[in-house]
Design an enzyme around this catalytic site. Sequence first.
Site, PDB file in Angstrom:
ATOM      1  N   HIS A 128     -91.013 -44.365-107.535  1.00 38.04           N
ATOM      2  CA  HIS A 128     -92.322 -45.182-108.147  1.00 38.04           C
ATOM      3  C   HIS A 128     -93.234 -45.567-107.032  1.00 38.04           C
ATOM      4  O   HIS A 128     -94.478 -45.925-107.241  1.00 38.04           O
ATOM      5  CB  HIS A 128     -92.113 -46.316-108.823  1.00 38.04           C
ATOM      6  CG  HIS A 128     -91.238 -45.922-110.071  1.00 38.04           C
ATOM      7  ND1 HIS A 128     -91.604 -45.021-111.193  1.00 38.04           N
ATOM      8  CD2 HIS A 128     -89.891 -46.497-110.618  1.00 38.04           C
ATOM      9  CE1 HIS A 128     -90.989 -45.057-112.137  1.00 38.04           C
ATOM     10  NE2 HIS A 128     -89.844 -45.746-111.765  1.00 38.04           N
ATOM     11  N   ASP A 176     -84.422 -38.912-113.525  1.00 39.01           N
ATOM     12  CA  ASP A 176     -84.486 -40.368-113.666  1.00 39.01           C
ATOM     13  C   ASP A 176     -85.102 -40.461-115.064  1.00 39.01           C
ATOM     14  O   ASP A 176     -85.970 -39.781-115.566  1.00 39.01           O
ATOM     15  CB  ASP A 176     -85.304 -40.930-112.824  1.00 39.01           C
ATOM     16  CG  ASP A 176     -85.075 -42.866-112.865  1.00 39.01           C
ATOM     17  OD1 ASP A 176     -84.444 -43.122-112.264  1.00 39.01           O
ATOM     18  OD2 ASP A 176     -85.724 -43.135-113.647  1.00 39.01           O
ATOM     19  N   HIS A 178     -87.184 -42.606-115.931  1.00 38.13           N
ATOM     20  CA  HIS A 178     -88.786 -42.936-115.890  1.00 38.13           C
ATOM     21  C   HIS A 178     -89.222 -41.872-115.064  1.00 38.13           C
ATOM     22  O   HIS A 178     -88.866 -41.106-114.096  1.00 38.13           O
ATOM     23  CB  HIS A 178     -88.716 -44.136-115.100  1.00 38.13           C
ATOM     24  CG  HIS A 178     -88.120 -45.386-115.594  1.00 38.13           C
ATOM     25  ND1 HIS A 178     -87.007 -45.797-115.307  1.00 38.13           N
ATOM     26  CD2 HIS A 178     -88.903 -46.197-116.753  1.00 38.13           C
ATOM     27  CE1 HIS A 178     -86.922 -46.987-116.025  1.00 38.13           C
ATOM     28  NE2 HIS A 178     -87.752 -47.032-116.719  1.00 38.13           N
ATOM     29  N   ASP A 286     -80.253 -43.489-115.147  1.00 37.58           N
ATOM     30  CA  ASP A 286     -80.465 -44.463-115.943  1.00 37.58           C
ATOM     31  C   ASP A 286     -80.951 -43.864-117.574  1.00 37.58           C
ATOM     32  O   ASP A 286     -81.032 -44.689-118.495  1.00 37.58           O
ATOM     33  CB  ASP A 286     -81.713 -45.514-115.793  1.00 37.58           C
ATOM     34  CG  ASP A 286     -82.912 -44.775-114.927  1.00 37.58           C
ATOM     35  OD1 ASP A 286     -82.584 -43.364-114.997  1.00 37.58           O
ATOM     36  OD2 ASP A 286     -83.667 -45.359-114.378  1.00 37.58           O
TER      37      ASP A 286
END
Length: 437
Positions: A128, A176, A178, A286
């Site tokens: 990120h 991931d 995200h 995740d």
Amino acid sequence: GSVERPVRLPAALKGARLAGAGSSPSFQLDLGVDDTYIKLADETILPKAHSSGYVKKMKLKCKGLDSTAIGIPLTEDSDGDGGEDTTGSRGSYDAAVTGVALALKAVDIVADGTCVNAFCATRPPGHHAGRTVHAMKAVSNGFCIFNPAACAAIYATTDQSEGGLGMKRVCVIDFDVHHGNGTQDILCNTHNPHFLYVSLHAGGPLVNGYETDDTDILELASTKSRKPDGIFPGRCGDTSPHPGVLNIPLGAKVTPHQFGHELISQVEPAVNKFQPDLIIISAGFDAHKYDPLGMGGLGAADYNHITEVCCSLAFRSCSGRVLSIMEGGYGVPCCRPQRDLFLPEKETDLSQSQPPIMGEIKTDNGESSQSSNGLPSEAIRRNQPSKLADLGDDLPGEMDDQVTPVMQRKLEKCHAEGFIDCVKEHLTSLHNCNKRR
């Protein structure tokens, strides 16, 4: 109370050891990185990935903290929900630089044939972190300071005359849960033929809403332009802006069937066409079914299969060269007795509110544990976990692990299967693919 807990790193090391890392010369476990790579990361590669102002700000912010300060917001100029999710201490800058340095070292040992593939267990995560804060209009940095995956790709493709390896093409595959807005921002803000960024993640227009200027879609859907319950980092991963990006949003929850279908039907043809010299995996765990974020349905064995597909793609284009870098994944059970830090003040007095539990807390290996605040076993409260995860010698004696009661209950499932098992399966698959050469 953050899900991005320090114990994630020793938990990853346990997963690696369970997969066999460190057990033989063909499956080595390297716990350090020398100053040459620290200097390379700090002075040469970081300035190519992140703006000089951002790097300077992170350094000054961390170095200016008191030596005892922990959990201090590092990107307080973020706005909206989660603006203070990226926290750290005086050592956070050095830790983030070391993560980048480790990734650069791994690029070298994969490129020179020392090994076919490598896994970097680093924290904080990085995908990120963009050129500066608010990468692609995200509300925060999502626990990330610097971006090891993007830095590794830049190092690999930098000309040899400038200290890089001179590779022509690098593909980043990000699984991931995200979207890796920071990686896309750094490598693929505009189309760069050196890079292909692929991301399979939770999200999509039905979750995050539609752009208000997309009139054709708005005429067909009643979805609001911006849904308040959208998934971080927002709409930036819902579409693919140019041929150098393949974003595959998988809805509100990632399922094994859908993930596998998209991996074979979309990712495989795209990577085969691109023919990279190196594949970098942004390995987030995740999307696991018991991860406390609750956005996935994958089992640990699914990560074995996903990794095998990525390695197979690498064998077709680049002699199997794969570098995997740890991103998210938060399903690590409690590792220390809890000290009631997150209970209302009136409930932290042992003489009030709740009776003590008679007995002791057990660790995963069956050993007894006494409360870290000096309380005898008979005074352990019922808000304690049913047992503690045993991370062995990889868990530093001074590393605490306090979580909220709500999070504690979510993490109980991870004794059966969680982050450690995902890392184990990922590394098992990497090692099996390593033996193909």
